[in-house]
Motif scaffolding. Sequence first.
Motif, short mmCIF file in Angstrom:
data_model
loop_
_atom_site.label_atom_id
_atom_site.label_comp_id
_atom_site.label_asym_id
_atom_site.label_seq_id
_atom_site.Cartn_x
_atom_site.Cartn_y
_atom_site.Cartn_z
N MET A 1 45.57 -20.74 -17.15
CA MET A 1 44.12 -20.90 -16.58
C MET A 1 43.56 -19.48 -16.64
O MET A 1 44.09 -18.47 -16.34
CB MET A 1 44.47 -21.05 -14.98
N HIS A 2 42.43 -19.39 -16.67
CA HIS A 2 41.55 -18.42 -16.73
C HIS A 2 40.44 -18.48 -15.39
O HIS A 2 39.28 -18.93 -15.85
CB HIS A 2 40.84 -18.18 -18.01
N PRO A 3 40.51 -18.07 -14.26
CA PRO A 3 39.88 -18.39 -13.21
C PRO A 3 38.54 -17.60 -13.11
O PRO A 3 38.60 -16.60 -13.65
CB PRO A 3 40.74 -17.85 -12.20
N MET A 4 37.54 -18.38 -12.72
CA MET A 4 36.09 -17.68 -12.82
C MET A 4 35.46 -18.39 -11.50
O MET A 4 35.31 -19.52 -11.37
CB MET A 4 35.36 -17.97 -14.02
N VAL A 5 34.88 -17.45 -10.62
CA VAL A 5 33.97 -17.88 -9.73
C VAL A 5 32.66 -18.79 -10.36
O VAL A 5 32.15 -17.99 -11.16
CB VAL A 5 33.43 -16.86 -8.75
N LYS A 6 32.39 -19.73 -9.99
CA LYS A 6 31.44 -20.55 -10.43
C LYS A 6 30.00 -19.80 -10.73
O LYS A 6 29.46 -19.35 -9.56
CB LYS A 6 31.18 -21.73 -9.80
N PRO A 7 29.56 -19.63 -11.94
CA PRO A 7 28.58 -18.73 -11.83
C PRO A 7 27.13 -19.36 -11.77
O PRO A 7 26.24 -18.63 -11.49
CB PRO A 7 28.38 -18.59 -13.53
N ASP A 83 37.65 -23.04 -14.43
CA ASP A 83 38.63 -22.61 -15.11
C ASP A 83 37.96 -22.65 -16.86
O ASP A 83 37.66 -23.57 -17.13
CB ASP A 83 39.85 -23.40 -15.36
N THR A 84 37.83 -21.30 -17.50
CA THR A 84 37.19 -21.25 -18.67
C THR A 84 38.15 -22.12 -19.70
O THR A 84 37.54 -22.03 -20.88
CB THR A 84 36.98 -19.80 -19.00
N ARG A 85 39.46 -22.33 -19.59
CA ARG A 85 40.07 -22.91 -20.58
C ARG A 85 40.45 -24.30 -20.11
O ARG A 85 41.25 -25.03 -20.86
CB ARG A 85 41.39 -22.08 -20.86
N GLY A 86 40.07 -24.82 -19.06
CA GLY A 86 40.23 -26.18 -18.53
C GLY A 86 39.46 -27.28 -19.17
O GLY A 86 38.70 -27.26 -19.77
N GLY A 87 39.86 -28.35 -18.63
CA GLY A 87 38.96 -29.85 -19.07
C GLY A 87 39.83 -30.80 -20.08
O GLY A 87 39.13 -31.62 -20.11
N GLY A 88 40.88 -30.30 -20.59
CA GLY A 88 41.60 -31.20 -21.59
C GLY A 88 40.98 -31.05 -23.10
O GLY A 88 40.52 -30.37 -23.37
N PRO A 89 41.86 -32.01 -23.88
CA PRO A 89 41.51 -31.97 -25.32
C PRO A 89 40.08 -32.11 -25.70
O PRO A 89 39.60 -31.57 -26.61
CB PRO A 89 42.35 -33.15 -25.56
N ALA A 90 39.25 -33.13 -24.90
CA ALA A 90 37.80 -33.30 -25.08
C ALA A 90 37.01 -32.09 -24.94
O ALA A 90 36.28 -31.58 -25.58
CB ALA A 90 37.48 -34.75 -24.42
N ALA A 91 37.50 -31.23 -23.85
CA ALA A 91 36.64 -29.96 -23.56
C ALA A 91 36.77 -28.98 -24.62
O ALA A 91 36.05 -28.19 -25.04
CB ALA A 91 37.20 -29.63 -22.21
N GLY A 120 36.81 -29.01 -14.46
CA GLY A 120 36.43 -30.34 -14.32
C GLY A 120 35.17 -30.53 -15.04
O GLY A 120 34.88 -31.65 -15.58
N ALA A 121 34.17 -29.69 -14.69
CA ALA A 121 32.88 -29.66 -15.13
C ALA A 121 32.80 -30.06 -16.86
O ALA A 121 32.11 -30.76 -17.43
CB ALA A 121 32.15 -28.67 -14.84
N LEU A 122 33.54 -29.08 -17.55
CA LEU A 122 33.53 -29.22 -18.89
C LEU A 122 34.22 -30.37 -19.44
O LEU A 122 33.77 -31.18 -20.46
CB LEU A 122 34.32 -28.07 -19.53
N GLY A 123 35.23 -31.00 -18.71
CA GLY A 123 35.61 -32.08 -18.85
C GLY A 123 34.69 -33.43 -18.82
O GLY A 123 34.84 -34.13 -19.79
N ARG A 124 33.97 -33.27 -17.75
CA ARG A 124 32.89 -34.21 -17.58
C ARG A 124 31.88 -34.38 -18.75
O ARG A 124 31.58 -35.35 -19.23
CB ARG A 124 32.46 -34.47 -16.34
N LEU A 125 31.45 -33.00 -18.99
CA LEU A 125 30.58 -32.95 -19.97
C LEU A 125 31.04 -33.55 -21.43
O LEU A 125 30.11 -34.37 -22.05
CB LEU A 125 30.21 -31.53 -20.07
N ALA A 126 31.91 -33.17 -21.92
CA ALA A 126 32.78 -33.58 -23.10
C ALA A 126 32.82 -35.15 -22.84
O ALA A 126 32.84 -35.87 -24.16
CB ALA A 126 34.16 -33.14 -23.27
#
Length: 404
Positions: A1-7, A83-91, A120-126
């Motif tokens: 996990m690479h945490p980031m406060v939502k920009p 998480d800049t590395r999260g979201g799963g395989p599709a992300a 989760g956001a990138l996961g949903r976008l993917a």
Amino acid sequence: MHPMVKPALRRGWRDLNTVQFGMTPAHAMTLGPMDTATGSFLELLNGTRALPLLREEGRRMDLQEDHVDALLDRLARAGLLDDTRGGGPAADTLREKTDVLERLRPDLASLSLSTPEPGGALGRLAARRSLRVQVRGAGRVGAVLASVLSGAGIGEVDVRDVGRVEPWDVAPGGLPAESLRERRDTAARAAVRRAAPDRPPRHTRSTRCGTEDPGLSLVILTPRDDVAVHTPDPFAAEPLMASGTPHLYAGVVEGTGVVGPLVLPGETSCAGCLHQDRTDRDPAWPRLVAQWRSGKARRVGACDLALATTVAGLAAAHALAFLDGASPSSAGARWETSLPRLNWRSRPVRPHPACGCGAAERGKGEHSSTDGEPRETMAVQRPTTVRRSKAGAARPTGTWRAHV
């Protein structure tokens, strides 16, 4: 996990010890009181450091490891951490398409505000890239709406209509002037392709005559006929109801824009419920509908360009909210606005016991709008400062509050 406060959330200090994330009442939260070290540590949450490195940086700032972990955990549970590395395989696949992701950066930032889990956001976008939507009607509303959905990352947007493009079909973002006299559906599909960030693989599915494609995530009905906008025909939606296909109505009729209802077959009210309810309130309604439908169709209806574009945008927003897993306010309601005042009104469409859709039996589909109402203040314990217990363990203290 690479945490980031939502920009996507702007940050500001309300005083020396209290920081606010976000500006609008829908998303703003405050954190305080906060010690100097924790405030400085927040600057490190930019997505470039994994958890072990963050713990090491925290130790250099005299922050206990359990304090760092608790801070990150509670930031995440408050929906403020990504998480800049999260979201799963599709992300992960989408991250590799840097040009596509750059096109969709604003959409990703917006999704992060309504997606609490990190990554989760990138996961949903993917996930949007695997969805299939069909738009029925390629006029000033339908063609623009289809292009918006395609531009927002929906993988496959099919447009159905008949006839050829007329001068009054042309609209910015929809059918261009160069498509005059082309087949409407062909021209609209070309507009969809131009709007797409890329071209995900198409999924070929065969369907029998008279049946609905089971692979469709949503069908949006945007008829060019103003009668069909004002009073959707329940018979025309029977295949959608039988197949359990979610569908949304949108259009413009006599200077009035309409979005909804969003129909979830068997769960929320449908076109049949709308017809039955209107008949209860106005006994002359069936007679009027019969005259409107049997009368000569208008070649050119009253469809203001700006209003049509507004309806297309709102319908696309409701469609995307549903496709992303939310329950938009058009489920069980029609949103309407009329020229020239343009005040949006929500008109409930309740499940009717005389309709055969089954929604009334399930007791679902009731609509209540809370737009414009203040959110309740939320108080949740969050780590801000560290004090020592008698046993010597670090104990986080402090309060998070929704700022309204």
